[in-house]
Design a protein around this motif. Sequence first.
Motif, short mmCIF file in Angstrom:
data_model
loop_
_atom_site.label_atom_id
_atom_site.label_comp_id
_atom_site.label_asym_id
_atom_site.label_seq_id
_atom_site.Cartn_x
_atom_site.Cartn_y
_atom_site.Cartn_z
N TYR A 608 0.83 -1.21 0.00
CA TYR A 608 0.00 0.00 0.00
C TYR A 608 0.86 1.26 0.00
CZ TYR A 608 -3.60 3.33 1.28
OH TYR A 608 -4.44 4.42 1.29
N LEU A 611 2.11 1.76 -3.52
CA LEU A 611 1.07 2.27 -4.41
C LEU A 611 0.75 3.74 -4.11
CD1 LEU A 611 -1.42 -0.76 -4.47
CD2 LEU A 611 0.10 0.00 -6.32
N SER A 615 1.02 6.79 -6.75
CA SER A 615 -0.10 7.70 -7.07
C SER A 615 0.29 9.16 -6.91
CB SER A 615 -1.30 7.38 -6.19
OG SER A 615 -0.98 7.63 -4.83
N ASP A 629 -2.81 0.29 -14.78
CA ASP A 629 -2.07 0.80 -13.63
C ASP A 629 -2.61 2.16 -13.21
OD1 ASP A 629 -0.56 -1.47 -13.78
OD2 ASP A 629 1.07 -0.55 -14.90
N LEU A 633 -4.10 3.30 -9.56
CA LEU A 633 -3.57 4.42 -8.79
C LEU A 633 -4.65 5.45 -8.51
CD1 LEU A 633 -0.11 4.85 -10.57
CD2 LEU A 633 -0.56 3.81 -8.36
#
Length: 704
Positions: A608, A611, A615, A629, A633
């Motif tokens: 997490y 990610l 983002s 992807d 995001l």
Amino acid sequence: MDTPTSRMTRSAAKKDSPDSGKKPPFHSKQKMDTEGSSDSPAETKKAKSKTPRKPKSAHVLKQKSPAEFFADNKNIAGFDNPGKSLYTTVRELVENSLDSAESISELPVVEITIEDIGRSKFNSMIGLADHERVDEELYDDFESAKAREKRLAKEARHQEIQAKNASVGKKVKGPMATKPTKSREASYYRVTCKDNGRGMPHDDIPNMFGRVLSGTKYGLKQTRGKFGLGAKMALIWSKMSTGLPIEISSSMKSQNYTSFCRLDIDIHRNIPHIHVHEKRENMDIWHGAEIQIVIEGNWTTYRSKILHYMRQMAVITPYAQFLFKFLSDTPEKNVTVRFARRTDIMPPIPVETKYHPSAVDLLLIKRLIAETSKQNLFQFLQHEFVNVGKSYAERLIGEMGPDFSPKMPVKSLTAQQIVRIHQLFRQAKFDDPSGNCLSPAGEYNLRLGIIKELHPDMVATYSGSAQVFEGHPFIVEAGVSVGGKDVKQGLNIFRFANRIPLLFEQGADVVTRTAIKRINWNNYKINQTQDKIGVFVSIVSTKIPFKGTGKEYIGDDISEIASAVKTAIQQCCAQLKSKIVKRIQAREQQERKRSLNKYIPNATGAIYDMLKDMSQSRASKKKRYEDKDADLLNQVSAHLVTKETLKEKLTQHVEQVDYEMALEYATQTGVKEEPREDVYIPPLEAINKFNDFCSPYFVFRLFH
């Protein structure tokens, strides 16, 4: 008048006279010897010599009755000492009860009670008044004043040392063990055995208990007994140790009376001595037998053996119900053990069979000739021996020689002709006898018995086909268990011969030697020293090759039996190996799953955070991502994908991988999921007409 007396007087006077050195006339001496004695002159000279004459009794032949022989050699029948005698008495009575119930296809119910009888009670039973000691020094347990003073001083020194150790903080030992006083005072017990068997005919009871080597079990068939003595040896031991008679109550089916008999045995004449033999009213419409006997014994030293015997008997006969009681004046010493029935499936009754030609000797051939009802040799060979058909009997007679013919009377055979028949029997080839006459416990009963008494984690059973040694058929059944209740670590060996437990002389037995020396337990994923292993081997045969005077073990010198025992144990181990491998696989699978689940929180947090960084990088347009992807995001930025979401997805993935690996393992090994259905067992008391189809795991019952 010249009488023999006057001649003897004159002869004596001559001896006393000065001329007594002269020899008397020969005819006078001969006449005196003739009238005064029947001995010859030579024997008279020997009588005057100093060498004493041997008593006539030394040259008289004596003969022992069978009862007298076993009384003098009671260790042969298992009556070595009071403790062993108590154990053997219980064993003989229990096995007789089982045989009696099985002979009428009745589910056995056996009640065995051992009652401790104190010295005062025993004296009152035999009509002897209690006697106080007068001269204490006569007794074995007497302690002199000097010995008592020495013992008390030693105890005082020990207490002083203990007090010093306690004052300085040292470990204090327990109280000093006192040496037990030597005593040979006997202990007496009343043994009672009651069953629901066939019972005994009223007129046969005295001879069945009071005449050694007489009974109904003699013949070529599988029997539980070792010598055919049964309760007779217990009666002999009672006669030797207490002098009290045995009491028998018996009733047969459809009899309206109960036979009661109180008797003992005349050991020298081998006949029963009857005190009471009468018919009584059968109020309870009961059938069976109840035997009561008072003997010298030792419950303290043989308590574990007797209870172990009852437990093993419950293993090999799960269709029987046993109730064992030990009663004492001290309530704390009382013991009550109930071995409940687990099944109503009984083995078939053993049947008597004919002799195999390769298993007979000269004496047996002569006895068969004397007892046969057949007239000629051809009929004798065909009907008195197993596996000798019509054509084979003709070939055997043709091979015996020109002095033999099929029609010759069998009673007219000479000793030389019988020897020729015996020689041909030893050299000719015969088909092996079948095992149809045998009655093994059965794989189903053996498995039930092991599960019922030991509650193991795993159990495997195997029943071999009938094999032959020395012309006698035998069957070996085996069971191997792992884990369980009241089972020690290592090998726990349970031996049975013709469905009776063998508890003594285990080290030399073929089962023990095979289990310890010839089985590589590691090959089957079993740890011989750490695991709780139960090895059960049951051998049934028309002739059990016991060794030793007490017949307590089966020798290791018969290769056919040793090979069959090894094969049976290996078959059980092979079954257990597949179960153990599955269990190891399942344990490894659970361990792998537990490890993956353990790292799910850390893996979820790391993914997490990664990610989230991705983002943020995409939001600042530092890096571009593809459509899939980018969608992920965007969901992270919008908090649609959180740590909890990732944790849930990872948990589902672990479950899916675990299931796929288990499915792949099952596909490779051919394992199928067993159906889980309720099983309904009908009550044992129900009376129905049905046929049972048995397997090692279940019984299919077809009602009609």
